[in-house]
Design an enzyme around this catalytic site. Sequence first.
Site, PDB file in Angstrom:
ATOM      1  N   GLU A   1      11.587 -16.786 -61.020  1.00  0.00           N
ATOM      2  CA  GLU A   1      13.028 -16.549 -61.175  1.00  0.00           C
ATOM      3  C   GLU A   1      13.733 -16.287 -59.849  1.00  0.00           C
ATOM      4  O   GLU A   1      14.895 -16.620 -59.684  1.00  0.00           O
ATOM      5  CB  GLU A   1      13.232 -15.358 -62.120  1.00  0.00           C
ATOM      6  CG  GLU A   1      14.677 -15.031 -62.404  1.00  0.00           C
ATOM      7  CD  GLU A   1      14.844 -14.208 -63.664  1.00  0.00           C
ATOM      8  OE1 GLU A   1      14.072 -14.410 -64.616  1.00  0.00           O
ATOM      9  OE2 GLU A   1      15.764 -13.369 -63.696  1.00  0.00           O
TER      10      GLU A   1
ATOM     11  N   ASP B   1      11.012 -13.929 -65.164  1.00  0.00           N
ATOM     12  CA  ASP B   1      10.930 -12.616 -65.835  1.00  0.00           C
ATOM     13  C   ASP B   1      10.707 -12.837 -67.326  1.00  0.00           C
ATOM     14  O   ASP B   1      11.317 -13.723 -67.941  1.00  0.00           O
ATOM     15  CB  ASP B   1      12.236 -11.833 -65.651  1.00  0.00           C
ATOM     16  CG  ASP B   1      12.469 -11.441 -64.196  1.00  0.00           C
ATOM     17  OD1 ASP B   1      11.609 -11.784 -63.358  1.00  0.00           O
ATOM     18  OD2 ASP B   1      13.497 -10.813 -63.918  1.00  0.00           O
TER      19      ASP B   1
ATOM     20  N   TYR C   1      12.895  -3.671 -55.087  1.00  0.00           N
ATOM     21  CA  TYR C   1      13.936  -4.441 -55.771  1.00  0.00           C
ATOM     22  C   TYR C   1      14.862  -3.532 -56.588  1.00  0.00           C
ATOM     23  O   TYR C   1      14.396  -2.815 -57.470  1.00  0.00           O
ATOM     24  CB  TYR C   1      13.255  -5.452 -56.690  1.00  0.00           C
ATOM     25  CG  TYR C   1      14.201  -6.452 -57.282  1.00  0.00           C
ATOM     26  CD1 TYR C   1      14.699  -7.477 -56.511  1.00  0.00           C
ATOM     27  CD2 TYR C   1      14.590  -6.362 -58.610  1.00  0.00           C
ATOM     28  CE1 TYR C   1      15.569  -8.396 -57.040  1.00  0.00           C
ATOM     29  CE2 TYR C   1      15.457  -7.284 -59.155  1.00  0.00           C
ATOM     30  CZ  TYR C   1      15.948  -8.294 -58.364  1.00  0.00           C
ATOM     31  OH  TYR C   1      16.813  -9.196 -58.897  1.00  0.00           O
TER      32      TYR C   1
END
Length: 685
Positions: free
Chosen positions: A8, A103, A312
Amino acid sequence: MYTLVVCEKPDAARRIAQALGDPKESKPAGISVFDVANSDCHYKVCSALGHLYGLADSTKNRSVYPVLDLEWAPVDKNPRAARAIKVISELSKNASAFVHACDYDQEGEVIGHNILQYACGGKYEKALRAKFSTLTDEEIRESFASLERPSGGLAEAGRSRHMLDFIYGVNLSRALAQSLKMASNGYCNLSIGRVQGPTLAFAVDRELEIRLHVPDPYWTIAAQFEKNNQTFSAQYEKPKVGTLAEAKSIVSACIGRDGTVSDVVDSKAVLGPPTPFNIGDLQREAYRLFKLGPGYTLAIAEKLYLQALISYPRTSSQKLPPSIGYGKIISSLSRIGGYGQLTSMLLSKGRLVPNEGRMTDPAHPAIYPTGVAPQQKLSSLEFKVYDLVVKRFLATFGDPAISRHTDVSIDVNSHTFKAQGRSPVYEGWMVFYKPHVRLEQHELPELRKGDLVKNLGIDMEEKFTQPPYRYNQASLLAKMEQEQIGTKATRADIIATLFKRNYIASSVRGGIEVTDLGFAVIDSMRTFVPAIISTSLTRSMEEQLEKVEQGSAESVLVIEQAVDKLIESLSAFIEKEVDIGARIGNAASSSANGAQAATMIGSCPVCKKGQLRMIKSYKTKKRFVGCSNYSGGCKATAPLPQKGAIRVLGKACPECGWPIVGVVFARRSKHWKICVNMQCPSKKK
DNA sequence: GCAAGGTC
């Protein structure tokens, strides 16, 4: 021949490649591709940048609606996404197998599905799905050891979600704009949608509560006592006394009479360490501590992430899996200025166990510092956010804090007063989270049951019940989380959009006020399309999409049903289009000239009818002076300094008759009195 | 110049 692994985002591709072996990175067209060759397999790991395909309006004409005929097309306006499509498409030609490794959630399924279908030549059904709940080496390897065929239902549900949001959002937004055009040939950038609608409605409902609030009087009674030369205060047992008569009778019964300690309760309060940050937690905390808007906080966090300082940030997880290496991170942090003392406290503690929260994320753990030292100097805000992330991370490993509570009851002529003592026993995790938290300290003298205390005075005070607080950006975001509308990645954007549309505006104290335009939009929707401003639309959509995912409902039928309902609402809307447009037009102009935010500063010397008001321009967000008789033709305006607090002095300039205002600065370093009129003869001198 | 959802 190789297996093409579609991820992704670049960060995920890198982690997945590393978990699978020893990757060699190449960068065709600036897009990272990782080559991993094992004894038994050969992977090429590539990555999207989120959605590479989106819904497009086949009519390409924004004034036409309803538009119901949608197609998936490469996202425009993002050259990097276009390059990613090209690279992936090229790689797909020689691939013998495909792994969908986006994801593992609904949007991720759609992202991978569309890439496999449109960029790789219809490979979705032939691909295998990697299912992981976080991107740790173990999970990634496990997911690749147990690849399965992808669930077409999940992709179908996700794609339908895009369709439904587009169909409702774009068509209703166009209907609003069109109504304005029909009424006055005006144009205003209007929008409404499944998430914007309820979010704006939250603010509207709160605004109405505030307007309808009737302040109710009540009385508080406080007593001052003394024991062993120490004074302390106590509150009457009823924190709010409802009538003046009752309050007076209590005061007169107790005044001048000493008290007796009737009860002492000692207890230990334990306050557990905080959970690690997910993005919503970080946004709320940064607002609370630094008054940073959620969108701004997200932008700063992304910057820190891109400098490899923190993990992240766009995560909903409150978990810190051991695989991130607690010890290693903490020792690395010890080498970064200022954290040495804190980290050594943790490292000497022995076993490190973070206090995790309940929430999880399909791809990432909670936000944590990587331990990498900043290479360039951080701006002061960047540092504040970074420091907050570090301290929060450390604090989650801390011990519970302990505080001693002493609750004392004092009897005065059969009336009871309460005093509370608070003293810190053990700081625990709070040591790591300073200065953002501290244990309350409020000492009482040594008191035992039966002790006499001297009454130094009793006071009553009249107070009024307060209206509820306005939302601020952080609490509105929290409300969205609570009601489960929007996502971690979009909530701040939605709020920003409502500001951009002039539906809401910031008041001086950070509270969110709804503008006339915001009210007008909600009113029209409440009358004609109530579903769009209610969270129930999201709920029922989720239910329907759940069925699509399970295969017990056809997505085509679900969309058709929604279209039918929309058309029905739209036809009623169009019938009243001109009325709605007129209402919105009026509201838009009053919002645009700032009628809400007006503060009167004096009478207008130009038209001699209106009042000069301080107005905040919604366009430029700057303040200026304008006449209340603007609509009656008075164009008197004057600029104002943009910094400092403006004080209304109620004086007119002896030279020109325009008002004189005071400008006060925070540190009292400067203080001006100025005539607002730029052409004032006094300025020429 | 329209949604909401990804990500940079």
